[in-house]
Scaffold this active site. Structure first.
Site, PDB file in Angstrom:
ATOM      1  CD  GLN A   1      -1.585  -8.916   4.237  1.00 24.08           C
ATOM      2  OE1 GLN A   1      -2.450  -8.052   4.333  1.00 24.08           O
ATOM      3  NE2 GLN A   1      -0.326  -8.639   3.944  1.00 24.08           N
TER       4      GLN A   1
ATOM      5  CG  HIS B   1       7.360  -1.794   2.464  1.00 22.56           C
ATOM      6  ND1 HIS B   1       7.115  -0.611   3.121  1.00 22.56           N
ATOM      7  CD2 HIS B   1       6.280  -2.567   2.678  1.00 22.56           C
ATOM      8  CE1 HIS B   1       5.920  -0.662   3.693  1.00 22.56           C
ATOM      9  NE2 HIS B   1       5.398  -1.849   3.446  1.00 22.56           N
TER      10      HIS B   1
ATOM     11  CE  LYS C   1       4.187  -4.614  11.653  1.00 22.87           C
ATOM     12  NZ  LYS C   1       2.860  -4.340  11.196  1.00 22.87           N
TER      13      LYS C   1
ATOM     14  N   GLY D   1       5.198 -10.184   3.657  1.00 21.42           N
ATOM     15  CA  GLY D   1       6.014 -10.080   4.869  1.00 21.42           C
ATOM     16  C   GLY D   1       5.416 -10.839   6.047  1.00 21.42           C
TER      17      GLY D   1
ATOM     18  CB  SER E   1       3.066   2.538   6.388  1.00 19.02           C
ATOM     19  OG  SER E   1       3.734   1.649   5.526  1.00 19.02           O
TER      20      SER E   1
ATOM     21  CG  HIS F   1       8.662   0.698   6.188  1.00 20.75           C
ATOM     22  ND1 HIS F   1       9.019  -0.643   6.180  1.00 20.75           N
ATOM     23  CD2 HIS F   1       7.348   0.727   6.528  1.00 20.75           C
ATOM     24  CE1 HIS F   1       7.987  -1.374   6.533  1.00 20.75           C
ATOM     25  NE2 HIS F   1       6.951  -0.573   6.730  1.00 20.75           N
ATOM     26  CB  ALA F   2      14.263  -0.288   6.122  1.00 21.89           C
TER      27      ALA F   2
ATOM     28  CG  MET G   1      -1.889  -1.207   1.164  1.00 21.62           C
ATOM     29  SD  MET G   1      -3.397  -0.937   2.103  1.00 21.62           S
ATOM     30  CE  MET G   1      -2.747  -0.665   3.717  1.00 21.62           C
TER      31      MET G   1
HETATM   32  P1  AMP Z   1       1.926  -2.845   3.641  1.00 20.35           P
HETATM   33  O1  AMP Z   1       1.858  -2.083   2.393  1.00 20.35           O
HETATM   34  O2  AMP Z   1       2.759  -2.162   4.702  1.00 20.35           O
HETATM   35  O3  AMP Z   1       0.612  -3.312   4.157  1.00 20.35           O
HETATM   36  O4  AMP Z   1       2.734  -4.159   3.351  1.00 20.35           O
HETATM   37  C1  AMP Z   1       3.216  -4.599   2.123  1.00 20.35           C
HETATM   38  C2  AMP Z   1       4.018  -5.855   2.388  1.00 20.35           C
HETATM   39  O5  AMP Z   1       5.173  -5.517   3.159  1.00 20.35           O
HETATM   40  C3  AMP Z   1       3.241  -6.894   3.202  1.00 20.35           C
HETATM   41  O6  AMP Z   1       3.504  -8.185   2.695  1.00 20.35           O
HETATM   42  C4  AMP Z   1       3.785  -6.696   4.597  1.00 20.35           C
HETATM   43  O7  AMP Z   1       3.706  -7.859   5.391  1.00 20.35           O
HETATM   44  C5  AMP Z   1       5.230  -6.333   4.314  1.00 20.35           C
HETATM   45  N1  AMP Z   1       5.827  -5.601   5.446  1.00 20.35           N
HETATM   46  C6  AMP Z   1       5.325  -4.499   6.063  1.00 20.35           C
HETATM   47  N2  AMP Z   1       6.110  -4.143   7.097  1.00 20.35           N
HETATM   48  C7  AMP Z   1       7.142  -5.025   7.129  1.00 20.35           C
HETATM   49  C8  AMP Z   1       8.288  -5.191   7.978  1.00 20.35           C
HETATM   50  N3  AMP Z   1       8.531  -4.384   9.008  1.00 20.35           N
HETATM   51  N4  AMP Z   1       9.135  -6.218   7.709  1.00 20.35           N
HETATM   52  C9  AMP Z   1       8.878  -7.059   6.673  1.00 20.35           C
HETATM   53  N5  AMP Z   1       7.826  -6.961   5.851  1.00 20.35           N
HETATM   54  C10 AMP Z   1       6.961  -5.961   6.070  1.00 20.35           C
END
Ligand code: AMP
Length: 257
Positions: free
Chosen positions: A132, A11, A128, A126, A165, A8-9, A4
């Site tokens: 999901q 991603h 994290k 991830g 994020s 950050h690091a 989305m």
């Molecule tokens: P998001 O857009 O943040 O919802 O996540 C996009 C992808 O990045 C998802 O598969 C998350 O699980 C992964 N992600 C988000 N934060 C982290 C993190 N701190 N470490 C590893 N993967 C992450």
């Protein structure tokens, strides 16, 4: 790799993992803030949108392309986009499914639709977002999609806070409180029984003033109660100020999870 944005690091580590796995094949990072997976309009409205910086993160991590579709591309007017039937792991655990009703329906809907648009052979998610990840794996199996699902470990700040994020919305005091999520996972790792581990997590979060939503040890795949010798995961969610945070780690703890 679906995201989305507000990259950050965590991603970029995941993008680099995708690049490694892909070898010479292209790596597409999708950036789409998906309205249907938010349960709070305010959370959707306030979600950070930083497309230019995100494109640079993708480039630096070695992605081939960024796919940042408009809402009409993902959900064209007049086109019925069915959310796939939800697998039990998305409705039964009483965790994210209970605290964010409709969230996994939105996730499955958008992930399936992005898969249609991008047609990947492999998708990267991830750890994290552990729940999901299990939901997507189950959805891919249930829909018999020919897509490999690969995961990457959670990337953390040096103080243990998982990168997210939403962390930009934490004030300095909130930020200190937020560390308790990771500390609670560490405390759980020191207990060898699930009940003791859950009590230790709750005590750590309560002392720090985190508004606990859940703090549990579950089967790592089904997210149901621990079963015999199957692998387990410790999972926590809580509110710090106005921000909702989640985290998880292998249980008993293996390294930094
Ligand atoms: P998001 O857009 O943040 O919802 O996540 C996009 C992808 O990045 C998802 O598969 C998350 O699980 C992964 N992600 C988000 N934060 C982290 C993190 N701190 N470490 C590893 N993967 C992450």
């Amino acid at each position: 790799m679906p995201t989305m944005g507000a990259l950050h690091a965590g991603h970029s580590a995941l993008i680099r993992r995708a690049v490694q796995i892909a070898k010479a094949r292209p790596v597409v990072v999708t950036i789409f803030v998906n309205r249907t997976q938010f349960n709070e309009t305010e959370d959707f409205a306030r979600y950070p949108r930083t497309l230019e910086a995100d494109a640079e993160v993708c480039r630096a991590a070695g992605a081939t392309a960024v796919f940042a579709p408009a809402e009409e591309v993902v959900y064209p007017r007049g086109m019925k986009i069915n959310a796939p039937p939800l697998p039990p792991v998305a409705t039964e655990p009483g965790l994210e499914d209970a605290f964010r009703p409709g969230h996994f329906a939105g996730v499955c809907q958008v992930v399936k639709r992005l898969f249609e648009l991008v047609r990947p052979s492999t998708a990267v998610f991830g750890e994290k977002d552990w729940q999901q990840l299990q939901v997507v794996r189950a959805m891919v199996a249930q829909e018999r999609l020919d897509i490999g699902v690969v995961s990457g470990p959670t990337i953390r700040d040096p103080d243990g806070l998982a990168l997210s994020s939403r962390n930009v919305r934490l004030g300095p005091d909130d930020r200190r409180i937020a560390r308790a999520l990771y500390r609670s996972l560490q405390a759980a790792g020191e207990r060898s029984d699930p009940t003791g581990a859950e009590a230790a997590m709750r005590a750590t979060m309560r002392t720090a003033d985190v508004g606990i939503e859940y703090a549990v040890v579950r089967d790592a795949e089904t997210l149901g109660p621990p079963q015999g010798s199957r692998t387990c995961r410790a999972l926590v969610a809580g509110r710090v100020g106005k921000v909702r945070l989640i985290d998880n780690a292998g249980w008993p703890m293996e390294g930094t999870g």
